[in-house]
Design an enzyme around this catalytic site. Structure first.
Site, PDB file in Angstrom:
ATOM      1  N   ASN A 171       0.739  -1.348  -0.062  1.00 32.99           N
ATOM      2  CA  ASN A 171       0.091   0.073   0.091  1.00 32.99           C
ATOM      3  C   ASN A 171       0.858   1.306  -0.101  1.00 32.99           C
ATOM      4  OD1 ASN A 171       0.447   0.967   2.818  1.00 32.99           O
ATOM      5  ND2 ASN A 171      -0.217  -1.328   3.321  1.00 32.99           N
ATOM      6  N   ASP A 200      -4.171  -6.415   5.209  1.00 34.46           N
ATOM      7  CA  ASP A 200      -5.358  -7.318   5.888  1.00 34.46           C
ATOM      8  C   ASP A 200      -5.243  -8.919   5.259  1.00 34.46           C
ATOM      9  OD1 ASP A 200      -6.478  -5.447   7.604  1.00 34.46           O
ATOM     10  OD2 ASP A 200      -7.338  -4.396   5.650  1.00 34.46           O
ATOM     11  N   LYS A 220       8.950 -16.662 -10.568  1.00 31.93           N
ATOM     12  CA  LYS A 220       8.298 -15.611 -11.086  1.00 31.93           C
ATOM     13  C   LYS A 220       7.228 -16.203 -11.893  1.00 31.93           C
ATOM     14  CE  LYS A 220       8.861 -11.519 -14.183  1.00 31.93           C
ATOM     15  NZ  LYS A 220       9.588 -10.986 -15.115  1.00 31.93           N
ATOM     16  N   PRO A 248      -2.992 -11.943  10.819  1.00 33.23           N
ATOM     17  CA  PRO A 248      -3.214 -11.544  12.037  1.00 33.23           C
ATOM     18  C   PRO A 248      -3.506 -10.016  12.138  1.00 33.23           C
ATOM     19  CG  PRO A 248      -0.926 -12.087  11.892  1.00 33.23           C
ATOM     20  CD  PRO A 248      -1.506 -12.251  10.605  1.00 33.23           C
ATOM     21  N   ASP A 249      -4.406  -9.824  12.941  1.00 35.04           N
ATOM     22  CA  ASP A 249      -4.817  -8.287  13.200  1.00 35.04           C
ATOM     23  C   ASP A 249      -4.213  -7.963  14.571  1.00 35.04           C
ATOM     24  OD1 ASP A 249      -5.768  -5.924  14.544  1.00 35.04           O
ATOM     25  OD2 ASP A 249      -7.676  -6.254  13.526  1.00 35.04           O
ATOM     26  N   ILE A 250      -3.038  -7.294  14.354  1.00 34.35           N
ATOM     27  CA  ILE A 250      -1.777  -7.205  15.276  1.00 34.35           C
ATOM     28  C   ILE A 250      -2.292  -6.374  16.490  1.00 34.35           C
ATOM     29  CG2 ILE A 250       0.616  -6.074  15.773  1.00 34.35           C
ATOM     30  CD1 ILE A 250       1.152  -6.686  12.781  1.00 34.35           C
ATOM     31  N   LYS A 253     -14.008   1.077  15.186  1.00 33.33           N
ATOM     32  CA  LYS A 253     -12.681   0.204  15.547  1.00 33.33           C
ATOM     33  C   LYS A 253     -12.088   0.388  16.871  1.00 33.33           C
ATOM     34  CE  LYS A 253     -10.866   0.366  10.821  1.00 33.33           C
ATOM     35  NZ  LYS A 253     -10.301   1.052   9.625  1.00 33.33           N
ATOM     36  N   LYS A 277     -11.842  -3.489  18.297  1.00 34.74           N
ATOM     37  CA  LYS A 277     -10.491  -4.117  18.623  1.00 34.74           C
ATOM     38  C   LYS A 277     -10.199  -3.834  20.105  1.00 34.74           C
ATOM     39  CE  LYS A 277      -8.910  -2.833  14.172  1.00 34.74           C
ATOM     40  NZ  LYS A 277      -7.495  -3.293  13.131  1.00 34.74           N
TER      41      LYS A 277
END
Ligand code: PMT
Length: 400
Positions: A210, A279, A289, A305-307, A337, A341
């Site tokens: 990103n 995500d 390749k 994993p959602d750290i 959130k 979370k």
């Protein structure tokens, strides 16, 4: 060695023989990595020319309030906003009096009135002028307005007299300027921070990632170190230099970031998640390749994993601060959130063309379950310091 890494220092020079030391001061500030701009009063420019300061600072020296060219390029309001701190060195008795009166009849006094940054003075004058009740009353007023005072020193004066009124030496002043940013607010704490993007490998040469540059997270890491914390920065791939006194651990993927966090979190008091963690990652990483033999290519992805959520769920979780990058419904999504979370605080930013991802500036909306505090658009370094202040106050139960 003092550090003024990424700090913008506006040096005001008023009319005093001590102005010759200000040229050396510019060099000291630059050696400490500050960006320096110099503004001279008419009196200051009588002692040392603007050209000297321009050559030493690498920026045009400013002198006139009502100069159309200057105002069009960087006028008094821009300069007032630009500065992280303003030091007037030398501050003559006359300039101190004008500052106390709140005058705005020249460029330097107008900037001092228009800024929300810290202003400091380094007085320089004859010892009788220093001792005069008028000067002392003016200084009292400035103190009440939180204007800092560095010096003066005591000793031989240019006029042949001896006593208080000598401007401090350049190295002493540069050290005092650095102290402005050393708040000590988190001197008891270890801050664990994740920043930058993650890269999720597809094959040996391609990955999913990103637009995160790491700038926001690195600025917070720097602010935390300046607040006296021990800082461990776990960073995805970026091109940024590690801030002074910050320990950096490089990772690539979300899984590596997660593993590094879990290795260090037990000894952390505060966890800040400014990273743009992917995500999802490809289920399979091709060993070679991938060749473009087909018109379409389907990648199967699996959740990372959602750290942040995993840290918040730990038994002895640190004070946990997340980020929310949204393109709409900023407060609503960020609040969701925060609750989902189970974290203590969230800093929400709206993603735009010239803001949040990659940009040098950002705006933040800082939320806790009970409070909200908007932070106006500013450089990420300023926002990093503001966020660290808010975290320290919240953690130590001072209401925001
Ligand atoms: O790096 P810059 O170019 O300076 O840009 C700064 C920034 C926009 C990346 C930063 O300010 C920011 O918003 N970071 C969080 C970006 C993000 O992934 O937001 P999110 O809303 O998708 O995630 C919410 C929170 O969960 C974030 O704290 C994120 O770090 C965390 N998370 C997300 C996914 C995951 N697998 N693990 C996580 O810990």
């Amino acid at each position: 060695m003092i550090s003024l890494n990424n700090k913008r220092i506006l040096l005001g020079v008023s009319g005093s023989i001590a102005a010759y030391k200000s040229a050396e001061l510019v060099r000291r500030l630059k050696e400490a990595n500050a960006e320096v701009r110099v503004v001279l009063t008419k009196g200051g420019a009588e002692f040392v020319t603007p050209l000297t300061f321009q050559a030493l600072s690498g920026n045009p020296a400013h002198t006139n309030l009502l100069d159309t060219e200057t105002e069009a390029a960087m006028g008094h309001i821009e300069l007032a906003r630009w500065a992280d701190a303003i030091l007037i060195a030398p501050a003559s008795a006359n300039f101190i009096a004008r500052l106390a009166q709140g005058r705005a009849d020249d460029l330097l006094s107008a900037i001092c009135l228009a800024t929300s940054s810290t202003v400091a003075i380094a007085p320089a004058m004859n010892q009788q002028m220093w001792a005069n009740a008028a000067t002392q009353e003016n200084l009292q007023q400035l103190k009440q307005r939180d204007i800092l005072q560095f010096g003066p020193g005591d000793g031989n004066q240019a006029c042949g007299e001896t006593g208080p009124g000598r401007m401090l030496e350049a190295s002493q002043l540069a050290a005092h300027v650095a102290e402005i940013f050393e708040t000590g607010l988190l001197s008891e704490d270890t801050v664990l921070l994740i920043a930058g993007p993650t890269q999720e490998a597809i094959d040996p040469v391609r990955y999913l990632s990103n637009r995160s540059s790491g700038k926001m997270g690195y600025a917070i890491a720097q602010a935390a170190a300046e607040a006296g914390a021990k800082v461990i920065l776990i960073s995805g791939p970026t091109s940024l230099a590690t801030p002074p006194r910050v320990e950096r651990i490089n990772v690539r993927s979300a899984q590596q970031m997660f593993d590094a966090v879990m290795q260090h979190v037990a000894h952390s008091d505060i966890f800040i998640s400014a990273a743009a963690v992917a995500d999802y990652r490809p289920v399979r990483i091709a060993g070679q390749k991938i060749k473009k033999t087909e018109d379409t290519l389907t990648l199967e992805l699996q959740r990372n994993p959602d750290i942040l959520a995993e840290v918040a769920a730990l038994k002895n979780a640190p004070f946990t601060v997340g980020f929310a990058a949204e393109t709409e419904n900023l407060e609503q999504y960020a609040r969701e959130k925060l609750a989902r979370k189970g974290i203590d605080m969230i800093a929400a930013n709206l993603v735009g063309e010239d803001i949040a991802f990659e940009a040098d500036e950002n705006t933040l909306l800082v939320l806790t379950a009970e409070n909200k505090q908007p932070l106006a658009r500013a450089s990420k370094f300023i926002l990093g310091r503001q966020l660290i202040d808010i975290i320290a106050k919240q953690k130590y139960n001072v209401s925001i």
